[in-house]
Design a protein around this motif. Sequence first.
Motif, PDB file in Angstrom:
ATOM      1  N   THR A 135     -12.215 -11.396   2.238  1.00 52.03           N
ATOM      2  CA  THR A 135     -11.824 -10.118   2.823  1.00 52.03           C
ATOM      3  C   THR A 135     -12.297 -10.042   4.266  1.00 52.03           C
ATOM      4  O   THR A 135     -13.427 -10.417   4.569  1.00 52.03           O
ATOM      5  N   ILE A 136     -11.441  -9.543   5.124  1.00 52.65           N
ATOM      6  CA  ILE A 136     -11.789  -9.302   6.525  1.00 52.65           C
ATOM      7  C   ILE A 136     -11.681  -7.806   6.749  1.00 52.65           C
ATOM      8  O   ILE A 136     -10.654  -7.194   6.433  1.00 52.65           O
ATOM      9  N   LEU A 137     -12.740  -7.206   7.269  1.00 48.09           N
ATOM     10  CA  LEU A 137     -12.721  -5.784   7.589  1.00 48.09           C
ATOM     11  C   LEU A 137     -12.496  -5.642   9.085  1.00 48.09           C
ATOM     12  O   LEU A 137     -13.190  -6.270   9.882  1.00 48.09           O
ATOM     13  N   MET A 138     -11.493  -4.850   9.449  1.00 48.95           N
ATOM     14  CA  MET A 138     -11.164  -4.632  10.858  1.00 48.95           C
ATOM     15  C   MET A 138     -11.263  -3.149  11.162  1.00 48.95           C
ATOM     16  O   MET A 138     -10.854  -2.316  10.356  1.00 48.95           O
ATOM     17  N   TYR A 139     -11.766  -2.843  12.352  1.00 49.64           N
ATOM     18  CA  TYR A 139     -11.795  -1.470  12.825  1.00 49.64           C
ATOM     19  C   TYR A 139     -10.560  -1.224  13.663  1.00 49.64           C
ATOM     20  O   TYR A 139     -10.109  -2.106  14.404  1.00 49.64           O
ATOM     21  N   ALA A 140      -9.988  -0.039  13.562  1.00 47.77           N
ATOM     22  CA  ALA A 140      -8.766   0.286  14.290  1.00 47.77           C
ATOM     23  C   ALA A 140      -8.805   1.722  14.772  1.00 47.77           C
ATOM     24  O   ALA A 140      -9.324   2.601  14.086  1.00 47.77           O
ATOM     25  N   LYS A 141      -8.252   1.956  15.949  1.00 50.31           N
ATOM     26  CA  LYS A 141      -8.116   3.320  16.476  1.00 50.31           C
ATOM     27  C   LYS A 141      -7.097   4.099  15.644  1.00 50.31           C
ATOM     28  O   LYS A 141      -7.246   5.277  15.413  1.00 50.31           O
ATOM     29  N   ASN A 142      -6.027   3.401  15.235  1.00 53.01           N
ATOM     30  CA  ASN A 142      -4.985   4.007  14.417  1.00 53.01           C
ATOM     31  C   ASN A 142      -4.764   3.095  13.211  1.00 53.01           C
ATOM     32  O   ASN A 142      -3.919   2.191  13.261  1.00 53.01           O
ATOM     33  N   PRO A 143      -5.526   3.303  12.121  1.00 54.34           N
ATOM     34  CA  PRO A 143      -5.433   2.406  10.966  1.00 54.34           C
ATOM     35  C   PRO A 143      -4.020   2.250  10.405  1.00 54.34           C
ATOM     36  O   PRO A 143      -3.636   1.154  10.013  1.00 54.34           O
ATOM     37  N   ALA A 144      -3.233   3.312  10.393  1.00 52.32           N
ATOM     38  CA  ALA A 144      -1.875   3.221   9.850  1.00 52.32           C
ATOM     39  C   ALA A 144      -1.021   2.271  10.688  1.00 52.32           C
ATOM     40  O   ALA A 144      -0.274   1.453  10.146  1.00 52.32           O
TER      41      ALA A 144
ATOM     42  N   ALA B  72      -2.232  -1.330  10.034  1.00 50.75           N
ATOM     43  CA  ALA B  72      -1.769  -1.787   8.717  1.00 50.75           C
ATOM     44  C   ALA B  72      -0.280  -2.112   8.761  1.00 50.75           C
ATOM     45  O   ALA B  72       0.153  -3.138   8.216  1.00 50.75           O
ATOM     46  N   ALA B  73       0.499  -1.277   9.422  1.00 54.55           N
ATOM     47  CA  ALA B  73       1.940  -1.522   9.530  1.00 54.55           C
ATOM     48  C   ALA B  73       2.214  -2.813  10.297  1.00 54.55           C
ATOM     49  O   ALA B  73       3.117  -3.576   9.929  1.00 54.55           O
ATOM     50  N   PHE B  74       1.432  -3.103  11.339  1.00 52.70           N
ATOM     51  CA  PHE B  74       1.589  -4.328  12.131  1.00 52.70           C
ATOM     52  C   PHE B  74       1.426  -5.558  11.241  1.00 52.70           C
ATOM     53  O   PHE B  74       2.287  -6.442  11.232  1.00 52.70           O
ATOM     54  N   TYR B  75       0.338  -5.631  10.470  1.00 54.69           N
ATOM     55  CA  TYR B  75       0.088  -6.811   9.640  1.00 54.69           C
ATOM     56  C   TYR B  75       1.052  -6.876   8.456  1.00 54.69           C
ATOM     57  O   TYR B  75       1.397  -7.954   7.992  1.00 54.69           O
ATOM     58  N   SER B  76       1.515  -5.752   7.992  1.00 54.74           N
ATOM     59  CA  SER B  76       2.509  -5.735   6.923  1.00 54.74           C
ATOM     60  C   SER B  76       3.864  -6.206   7.434  1.00 54.74           C
ATOM     61  O   SER B  76       4.492  -7.094   6.846  1.00 54.74           O
ATOM     62  N   GLN B  77       4.314  -5.649   8.544  1.00 52.87           N
ATOM     63  CA  GLN B  77       5.642  -5.969   9.082  1.00 52.87           C
ATOM     64  C   GLN B  77       5.741  -7.397   9.590  1.00 52.87           C
ATOM     65  O   GLN B  77       6.719  -8.088   9.332  1.00 52.87           O
ATOM     66  N   PHE B  78       4.730  -7.860  10.321  1.00 54.22           N
ATOM     67  CA  PHE B  78       4.861  -9.143  10.993  1.00 54.22           C
ATOM     68  C   PHE B  78       4.234 -10.323  10.255  1.00 54.22           C
ATOM     69  O   PHE B  78       4.566 -11.471  10.531  1.00 54.22           O
TER      70      PHE B  78
ATOM     71  N   GLU C  63       0.884  -6.946   1.946  1.00 50.90           N
ATOM     72  CA  GLU C  63       1.349  -5.856   1.097  1.00 50.90           C
ATOM     73  C   GLU C  63       0.326  -4.736   1.129  1.00 50.90           C
ATOM     74  O   GLU C  63      -0.880  -4.971   1.012  1.00 50.90           O
ATOM     75  N   THR C  64       0.812  -3.508   1.296  1.00 48.49           N
ATOM     76  CA  THR C  64      -0.075  -2.353   1.358  1.00 48.49           C
ATOM     77  C   THR C  64       0.681  -1.098   0.977  1.00 48.49           C
ATOM     78  O   THR C  64       1.889  -0.998   1.209  1.00 48.49           O
ATOM     79  N   SER C  65      -0.040  -0.155   0.409  1.00 44.60           N
ATOM     80  CA  SER C  65       0.553   1.159   0.167  1.00 44.60           C
ATOM     81  C   SER C  65       0.473   1.985   1.446  1.00 44.60           C
ATOM     82  O   SER C  65       1.165   2.991   1.575  1.00 44.60           O
ATOM     83  N   GLY C  66      -0.384   1.564   2.382  1.00 41.61           N
ATOM     84  CA  GLY C  66      -0.591   2.314   3.613  1.00 41.61           C
ATOM     85  C   GLY C  66      -1.496   3.518   3.423  1.00 41.61           C
ATOM     86  O   GLY C  66      -1.810   4.220   4.376  1.00 41.61           O
ATOM     87  N   GLU C  67      -1.915   3.726   2.182  1.00 39.80           N
ATOM     88  CA  GLU C  67      -2.749   4.894   1.861  1.00 39.80           C
ATOM     89  C   GLU C  67      -4.214   4.617   2.198  1.00 39.80           C
ATOM     90  O   GLU C  67      -4.742   3.554   1.917  1.00 39.80           O
ATOM     91  N   MET C  68      -4.864   5.609   2.820  1.00 37.02           N
ATOM     92  CA  MET C  68      -6.284   5.511   3.136  1.00 37.02           C
ATOM     93  C   MET C  68      -7.061   5.954   1.892  1.00 37.02           C
ATOM     94  O   MET C  68      -6.910   7.072   1.423  1.00 37.02           O
ATOM     95  N   VAL C  69      -7.851   5.022   1.341  1.00 32.97           N
ATOM     96  CA  VAL C  69      -8.669   5.297   0.156  1.00 32.97           C
ATOM     97  C   VAL C  69     -10.110   4.961   0.509  1.00 32.97           C
ATOM     98  O   VAL C  69     -10.395   3.843   0.953  1.00 32.97           O
ATOM     99  N   GLU C  70     -10.986   5.929   0.341  1.00 34.78           N
ATOM    100  CA  GLU C  70     -12.403   5.759   0.673  1.00 34.78           C
ATOM    101  C   GLU C  70     -12.582   5.293   2.119  1.00 34.78           C
ATOM    102  O   GLU C  70     -13.433   4.466   2.437  1.00 34.78           O
TER     103      GLU C  70
ATOM    104  N   ASP D 136      -2.829  -7.462  18.439  1.00 34.54           N
ATOM    105  CA  ASP D 136      -2.417  -6.423  17.499  1.00 34.54           C
ATOM    106  C   ASP D 136      -2.480  -5.067  18.218  1.00 34.54           C
ATOM    107  O   ASP D 136      -2.827  -5.009  19.404  1.00 34.54           O
ATOM    108  N   PRO D 137      -2.142  -3.962  17.540  1.00 36.26           N
ATOM    109  CA  PRO D 137      -2.123  -2.659  18.219  1.00 36.26           C
ATOM    110  C   PRO D 137      -3.470  -2.242  18.820  1.00 36.26           C
ATOM    111  O   PRO D 137      -3.501  -1.400  19.715  1.00 36.26           O
ATOM    112  N   ASP D 138      -4.565  -2.808  18.349  1.00 34.05           N
ATOM    113  CA  ASP D 138      -5.882  -2.460  18.878  1.00 34.05           C
ATOM    114  C   ASP D 138      -6.383  -3.456  19.912  1.00 34.05           C
ATOM    115  O   ASP D 138      -7.524  -3.377  20.357  1.00 34.05           O
ATOM    116  N   GLY D 139      -5.544  -4.406  20.298  1.00 33.54           N
ATOM    117  CA  GLY D 139      -5.933  -5.385  21.295  1.00 33.54           C
ATOM    118  C   GLY D 139      -6.704  -6.565  20.742  1.00 33.54           C
ATOM    119  O   GLY D 139      -7.229  -7.383  21.498  1.00 33.54           O
TER     120      GLY D 139
END
Length: 121
Positions: free
Chosen positions: A7-16, A19-25, A29-36, A105-108
């Motif tokens: 697992t790799i944990l990444m910090y993002a200004k805009n997590p959604a 997540a969409a960047f790594y899912s699309q490109f 797979e992700t629900s895109g839902e923020m859990v915990e 990525d979107p966060d540089g």
Amino acid sequence: MQAVLDTILMYAKNPAATAAFYSQFFGFETSGEMVEGLIELNAPGSGASILIHQAAKSVKLGQVGVKLMFSVEDVDVFKEESAQRGLVFGSTHQANGYAFANVKDPDGNSVAVSSRAYRAG
């Protein structure tokens, strides 16, 4: 006891958006839902999962301390397919029997595709 990186944990200004960047490109797979406080992305097939966490305002993103590298058999074909979906990589670089190309990525954060895992010998 053996430790396995899965697992790799990444910090993002805009997590959604991240997540969409790594899912699309990259096919995660992700629900895109923020859990915990995290958005979970699962690798297609095998590979490490990514957890996206909301970055604090004090966190400086986009440094080169870490680069995510995705293995692809043909860097130029992957670049062409990505460009058709809106992601434009930089130049393809040749190394010792393999090729690689970079993008942000979107966060540089630095991201690369590389054929190193597929090189002969």
